[in-house]
Write an enzyme that holds these catalytic residues in place. Structure first.
Site, PDB file in Angstrom:
ATOM      1  N   HIS A  52       0.822  -1.215   0.000  1.00 29.39           N
ATOM      2  CA  HIS A  52       0.000   0.000   0.000  1.00 29.39           C
ATOM      3  C   HIS A  52       0.857   1.268   0.000  1.00 29.39           C
ATOM      4  O   HIS A  52       0.325   2.380  -0.079  1.00 29.39           O
ATOM      5  CB  HIS A  52      -0.992  -0.002   1.171  1.00 29.39           C
ATOM      6  CG  HIS A  52      -0.389   0.185   2.531  1.00 29.39           C
ATOM      7  ND1 HIS A  52      -0.228  -0.859   3.427  1.00 29.39           N
ATOM      8  CD2 HIS A  52       0.084   1.285   3.155  1.00 29.39           C
ATOM      9  CE1 HIS A  52       0.315  -0.402   4.541  1.00 29.39           C
ATOM     10  NE2 HIS A  52       0.508   0.902   4.403  1.00 29.39           N
ATOM     11  N   ASP A  82       0.238  -7.855   1.547  1.00 27.23           N
ATOM     12  CA  ASP A  82       0.557  -6.423   1.494  1.00 27.23           C
ATOM     13  C   ASP A  82       2.072  -6.233   1.624  1.00 27.23           C
ATOM     14  O   ASP A  82       2.585  -5.800   2.656  1.00 27.23           O
ATOM     15  CB  ASP A  82      -0.194  -5.693   2.605  1.00 27.23           C
ATOM     16  CG  ASP A  82      -0.048  -4.188   2.529  1.00 27.23           C
ATOM     17  OD1 ASP A  82       0.449  -3.691   1.507  1.00 27.23           O
ATOM     18  OD2 ASP A  82      -0.427  -3.510   3.511  1.00 27.23           O
ATOM     19  N   SER A 113       3.335   4.590   8.396  1.00 24.02           N
ATOM     20  CA  SER A 113       2.883   3.224   8.134  1.00 24.02           C
ATOM     21  C   SER A 113       4.022   2.310   7.697  1.00 24.02           C
ATOM     22  O   SER A 113       5.122   2.740   7.377  1.00 24.02           O
ATOM     23  CB  SER A 113       1.804   3.248   7.060  1.00 24.02           C
ATOM     24  OG  SER A 113       1.237   1.970   6.882  1.00 24.02           O
TER      25      SER A 113
END
Length: 241
Positions: A56, A101, A195
């Site tokens: 992501h 991911d 993140s």
């Protein structure tokens, strides 16, 4: 655009807070700051030409910065800013799921390895629950996500069982290629962090953060891509690119 929409969902902001007790004065030498025109991510240097991060984090105009402790400080002495050649996300990754991911970034030139920039060790065996892990990323302590994060922080938290993780995230499909690290029930205070934080357990890179309802720097349970599961894919990508 889909990546940006997913990123926005993963980064909805509440009040922002940070814990100075977790602040560190130097960067773990494997930790990479991935700056973009949207929001930053963390990454990990696993080869002089390769960085691993979350899929992501495939964001516009990404810049790879190594050896940085405070991103807002342009006077840091040990920075390496390197362009990238390509980004390769896992073939089964979907913007509608947190599964698979994981992404590899190939650098244009090799990172210069030194005391401030080093490679992380990849795992060649899995880990059990209750294993202690060190999770590092950057934290914001002002209510403006468009400024650079203010501090680098590290917290030591342990791997939890799949049943505990599924109990913490009842609406998520927790698969065998995921790792959950944190304290249940968590969500002790609001916060904001960069993140894709890595989890280093027993000296090995065992996880890359995919999602957390809260902040992993506050020991909230995070769902990580289990690196051990992806070793064959990682080795294949590096060998063939």
């Amino acid at each position: 655009m889909k990546f940006i929409l997913l990123w926005a969902l993963l980064n909805l902001t509440v009040a922002l807070a940070f814990n100075p007790d977790y602040t560190v004065s130097s960067t773990p030498p494997y930790l990479v700051y991935l700056k973009s025109d949207y929001l930053p991510c963390a990454g990990v240097l696993i080869h002089p030409l390769w960085v691993i991060t979350a899929a992501h984090c495939n964001l516009p105009k990404l810049r790879v910065i190594l050896g940085v402790t405070i991103p807002a400080d342009s006077n840091e002495k040990h920075l390496q800013v390197i362009g990238y050649e390509k980004m390769i996300h896992h073939p089964h990754f979907s913007v509608t799921s947190i599964d698979h991911d994981i992404m590899l970034i190939k650098l244009k030139t090799e990172a210069e390895l030194n005391d401030y920039v080093k490679l992380a060790n990849l795992p060649y065996q899995t880990i059990s629950e209750n294993t202690m892990c060190s999770v590092s990323t950057w934290s914001y302590n002002v209510c403006d996500i468009y400024k650079e994060p203010d501090s680098l922080q590290t917290v030591n938290i342990s791997v939890i069982s799949k049943p505990q993780c599924r109990d913490a995230y009842k609406t998520y499909n927790i698969t065998e290629n995921m790792l959950c690290v944190g304290i249940v029930p968590g969500r002790r205070q609001p916060c904001k962090e960069v993140s894709a934080a890595p989890a280093i357990c027993n000296g090995m890179l065992q996880g890359i953060l995919s999602f957390a309802d809260g902040c992993v720097l506050r020991a909230d349970v995070g769902i990580y891509a289990k690196i051990f599961y992806y070793i064959p894919w990682i080795e294949n990508v590096i060998q063939n690119n």
